[in-house]
Motif scaffolding. Sequence first.
Motif, PDB file in Angstrom:
ATOM      1  N   ILE A 164       1.307  -1.183  -0.109  1.00 62.73           N
ATOM      2  CA  ILE A 164       0.474  -0.296   0.256  1.00 62.73           C
ATOM      3  C   ILE A 164       0.587   1.410   0.062  1.00 62.73           C
ATOM      4  CG2 ILE A 164      -2.030   1.476   1.125  1.00 62.73           C
ATOM      5  CD1 ILE A 164      -2.950  -1.329   2.209  1.00 62.73           C
ATOM      6  N   VAL A 165       2.035   0.940   0.834  1.00 59.56           N
ATOM      7  CA  VAL A 165       2.698   2.687   1.315  1.00 59.56           C
ATOM      8  C   VAL A 165       3.837   2.671  -0.286  1.00 59.56           C
ATOM      9  CG1 VAL A 165       4.314   3.916   2.331  1.00 59.56           C
ATOM     10  CG2 VAL A 165       2.829   2.123   3.314  1.00 59.56           C
ATOM     11  N   ARG A 166       4.254   1.673  -1.479  1.00 60.02           N
ATOM     12  CA  ARG A 166       4.839   1.435  -1.657  1.00 60.02           C
ATOM     13  C   ARG A 166       4.026   2.098  -2.862  1.00 60.02           C
ATOM     14  NH1 ARG A 166       8.240   2.678   1.217  1.00 60.02           N
ATOM     15  NH2 ARG A 166      10.094   1.489   1.672  1.00 60.02           N
ATOM     16  N   THR A 167       3.616   1.603  -3.649  1.00 64.48           N
ATOM     17  CA  THR A 167       2.289   1.258  -4.884  1.00 64.48           C
ATOM     18  C   THR A 167       1.475   3.044  -4.656  1.00 64.48           C
ATOM     19  OG1 THR A 167       0.606   0.424  -3.293  1.00 64.48           O
ATOM     20  CG2 THR A 167       2.575  -0.733  -4.935  1.00 64.48           C
ATOM     21  N   THR A 168       1.145   3.688  -3.194  1.00 64.57           N
ATOM     22  CA  THR A 168       0.473   5.032  -3.236  1.00 64.57           C
ATOM     23  C   THR A 168       1.788   6.260  -3.360  1.00 64.57           C
ATOM     24  OG1 THR A 168      -1.341   4.232  -1.530  1.00 64.57           O
ATOM     25  CG2 THR A 168      -0.685   6.217  -1.278  1.00 64.57           C
ATOM     26  N   GLN A 169       3.292   5.631  -3.001  1.00 63.71           N
ATOM     27  CA  GLN A 169       4.058   6.416  -3.112  1.00 63.71           C
ATOM     28  C   GLN A 169       4.647   6.772  -4.905  1.00 63.71           C
ATOM     29  OE1 GLN A 169       6.584   5.218  -0.686  1.00 63.71           O
ATOM     30  NE2 GLN A 169       6.625   5.893   0.594  1.00 63.71           N
ATOM     31  N   ILE A 216       2.106  -2.967 -12.152  1.00 66.74           N
ATOM     32  CA  ILE A 216       2.975  -2.832 -10.853  1.00 66.74           C
ATOM     33  C   ILE A 216       2.187  -2.773  -9.885  1.00 66.74           C
ATOM     34  CG2 ILE A 216       4.368  -1.295  -9.742  1.00 66.74           C
ATOM     35  CD1 ILE A 216       5.517  -0.626 -12.356  1.00 66.74           C
ATOM     36  N   ALA A 217       1.006  -2.158  -9.626  1.00 71.68           N
ATOM     37  CA  ALA A 217      -0.026  -2.432  -9.052  1.00 71.68           C
ATOM     38  C   ALA A 217      -0.802  -2.913  -8.298  1.00 71.68           C
ATOM     39  CB  ALA A 217      -0.382  -0.367  -8.846  1.00 71.68           C
ATOM     40  N   HIS A 218      -0.826  -3.613  -9.541  1.00 72.55           N
ATOM     41  CA  HIS A 218      -1.857  -4.532  -9.847  1.00 72.55           C
ATOM     42  C   HIS A 218      -1.988  -5.967  -9.651  1.00 72.55           C
ATOM     43  CE1 HIS A 218      -5.506  -1.942  -9.127  1.00 72.55           C
ATOM     44  NE2 HIS A 218      -5.034  -1.553 -10.509  1.00 72.55           N
ATOM     45  N   TRP A 219      -0.834  -5.973 -10.531  1.00 74.04           N
ATOM     46  CA  TRP A 219       0.199  -7.145 -10.863  1.00 74.04           C
ATOM     47  C   TRP A 219       1.755  -7.843 -10.284  1.00 74.04           C
ATOM     48  CZ3 TRP A 219       2.624  -8.993 -16.162  1.00 74.04           C
ATOM     49  CH2 TRP A 219       2.338 -10.147 -16.222  1.00 74.04           C
ATOM     50  N   LEU A 220       2.315  -6.746 -11.160  1.00 72.42           N
ATOM     51  CA  LEU A 220       3.969  -7.335 -10.692  1.00 72.42           C
ATOM     52  C   LEU A 220       4.067  -7.048  -9.062  1.00 72.42           C
ATOM     53  CD1 LEU A 220       5.107  -5.166 -13.991  1.00 72.42           C
ATOM     54  CD2 LEU A 220       5.175  -7.843 -13.611  1.00 72.42           C
ATOM     55  N   TYR A 221       4.090  -6.165  -8.053  1.00 76.65           N
ATOM     56  CA  TYR A 221       4.249  -6.230  -7.173  1.00 76.65           C
ATOM     57  C   TYR A 221       3.968  -6.413  -6.163  1.00 76.65           C
ATOM     58  CZ  TYR A 221       7.061  -2.913  -3.504  1.00 76.65           C
ATOM     59  OH  TYR A 221       8.311  -3.374  -2.941  1.00 76.65           O
ATOM     60  N   PRO A 222       2.327  -6.832  -6.103  1.00 79.29           N
ATOM     61  CA  PRO A 222       1.874  -7.760  -5.932  1.00 79.29           C
ATOM     62  C   PRO A 222       2.380  -9.355  -5.688  1.00 79.29           C
ATOM     63  CG  PRO A 222       0.497  -6.280  -6.256  1.00 79.29           C
ATOM     64  CD  PRO A 222       1.783  -6.037  -6.761  1.00 79.29           C
ATOM     65  N   GLU A 223       2.701 -10.187  -6.752  1.00 79.55           N
ATOM     66  CA  GLU A 223       3.257 -10.919  -6.769  1.00 79.55           C
ATOM     67  C   GLU A 223       4.606 -11.527  -6.527  1.00 79.55           C
ATOM     68  OE1 GLU A 223       2.418 -13.929  -8.965  1.00 79.55           O
ATOM     69  OE2 GLU A 223       0.229 -13.017  -9.376  1.00 79.55           O
ATOM     70  N   TYR A 224       5.201 -10.057  -6.497  1.00 85.47           N
ATOM     71  CA  TYR A 224       7.293 -10.381  -6.214  1.00 85.47           C
ATOM     72  C   TYR A 224       7.001 -10.291  -4.907  1.00 85.47           C
ATOM     73  CZ  TYR A 224      11.081  -8.609  -4.293  1.00 85.47           C
ATOM     74  OH  TYR A 224      12.054  -8.234  -3.716  1.00 85.47           O
ATOM     75  N   ALA A 226       4.698 -11.520  -2.842  1.00 83.62           N
ATOM     76  CA  ALA A 226       3.761 -12.953  -2.219  1.00 83.62           C
ATOM     77  C   ALA A 226       4.746 -14.260  -2.886  1.00 83.62           C
ATOM     78  CB  ALA A 226       2.961 -12.921  -3.016  1.00 83.62           C
ATOM     79  N   SER A 227       6.532 -13.907  -3.463  1.00 83.55           N
ATOM     80  CA  SER A 227       7.078 -14.602  -3.869  1.00 83.55           C
ATOM     81  C   SER A 227       7.743 -14.452  -2.909  1.00 83.55           C
ATOM     82  CB  SER A 227       8.164 -14.353  -4.928  1.00 83.55           C
ATOM     83  OG  SER A 227       8.739 -12.887  -4.177  1.00 83.55           O
ATOM     84  N   GLU A 228       8.464 -16.161  -2.730  1.00 83.93           N
ATOM     85  CA  GLU A 228       9.138 -16.513  -1.463  1.00 83.93           C
ATOM     86  C   GLU A 228      10.951 -15.664  -1.474  1.00 83.93           C
ATOM     87  OE1 GLU A 228      12.507 -20.320  -0.411  1.00 83.93           O
ATOM     88  OE2 GLU A 228      11.190 -20.070  -1.783  1.00 83.93           O
ATOM     89  N   LYS A 229      11.057 -14.904  -2.453  1.00 81.66           N
ATOM     90  CA  LYS A 229      12.030 -13.361  -2.178  1.00 81.66           C
ATOM     91  C   LYS A 229      11.260 -12.391  -1.234  1.00 81.66           C
ATOM     92  CE  LYS A 229      15.426 -11.151  -5.047  1.00 81.66           C
ATOM     93  NZ  LYS A 229      15.853 -11.688  -6.098  1.00 81.66           N
ATOM     94  N   GLY A 230       9.982 -12.090  -1.675  1.00 88.64           N
ATOM     95  CA  GLY A 230       9.375 -11.637  -1.287  1.00 88.64           C
ATOM     96  C   GLY A 230       9.191 -11.466   0.184  1.00 88.64           C
ATOM     97  N   MET A 231       8.363 -12.184   0.580  1.00 90.17           N
ATOM     98  CA  MET A 231       8.082 -12.666   2.187  1.00 90.17           C
ATOM     99  C   MET A 231       9.584 -12.249   2.622  1.00 90.17           C
ATOM    100  SD  MET A 231       5.270 -12.571   1.490  1.00 90.17           S
ATOM    101  CE  MET A 231       4.697 -12.897   3.722  1.00 90.17           C
ATOM    102  N   LYS A 232      10.727 -13.344   2.249  1.00 89.84           N
ATOM    103  CA  LYS A 232      11.607 -12.809   3.065  1.00 89.84           C
ATOM    104  C   LYS A 232      12.346 -11.212   2.882  1.00 89.84           C
ATOM    105  CE  LYS A 232      16.747 -15.043   3.289  1.00 89.84           C
ATOM    106  NZ  LYS A 232      17.188 -13.442   3.568  1.00 89.84           N
ATOM    107  N   MET A 233      12.198 -10.977   2.097  1.00 86.05           N
ATOM    108  CA  MET A 233      11.941  -9.091   2.340  1.00 86.05           C
ATOM    109  C   MET A 233      11.364  -8.783   3.394  1.00 86.05           C
ATOM    110  SD  MET A 233      11.394  -6.095   1.336  1.00 86.05           S
ATOM    111  CE  MET A 233      10.186  -6.525   0.121  1.00 86.05           C
TER     112      MET A 233
END
Length: 256
Positions: A164-169, A216-224, A226-233
């Motif tokens: 929410i914060v990153r995509t709003t920015q 980016i907001a509706h697909w790419l960033y949420p997908e990232y 939700a990925s293992e790398k993203g959740m680790k981050m």
Amino acid sequence: MSEFTASAHEALLEEGVAKQKTAEKKSMSHQIFSIFLFCLGWSPLVLSLAVKNPRAMLTGAAGAALSSFCLSGIFYKIGGTKVWPKIMDISFLSTFGILTILAWTLPVDTVGNILPFLDVFIFGGFALTIGAAWACFRLRFMDQMMLDYVSDEELSHPSIQHIIVRTTQMFLVGFTLMAVIAAVNGTLSVTGNNTNTLRIVLLVLEYSILGIMLTIAHWLYPEYIASEKGMKMIGDKYPDECAAWNAANPDHEWAY
């Protein structure tokens, strides 16, 4: 102790199936209406590109914005959405409402000089509304987008809050950049220094930013995320927040 007969069981089963089908139809109708409202919400922008007559275009866009605003309110009342009014609807309604009043009160020549800067008003208005809602009411643009797709518990998860914060920015910066490009295009047109090719290039650049942001907001960033790398981050970036959320929601599938 009385027992259910076979016919009673069948009646209960049929009643349960009927309720399930009703719920599915309601859910489907809500999804269809939601898609319709999304298209209607952006229709003022389409009208601004498609209709040549200034007064007809601005009046039609204002009417579409008003319709979207009112229908969104009805959709909210029947439980189709969790939040109303939408920031985008407010921005479109105020922008095209003001421009329509100006179009019918100012001389035609003056209106003609304003039209090259139409996208400045639209996307600058978006940036201003998003910034004001965030600064004054702590309401982030993507909060409204997420509310209808996640539960209250999931909304408070650090990963969702991060999105929410990153995509709003991103939308705030992107709409501001689009307004700047539109201002350059409009200035070149009014001063007679623009060419048709340059105007189209700047217009494509401007709307490419919009397409990239939505993707980016509706697909790419949420997908990232939700990925293992993203959740680790997320876990590394917000360890205390994740621990607190897991403790508060131990039975949720996102808890670990």
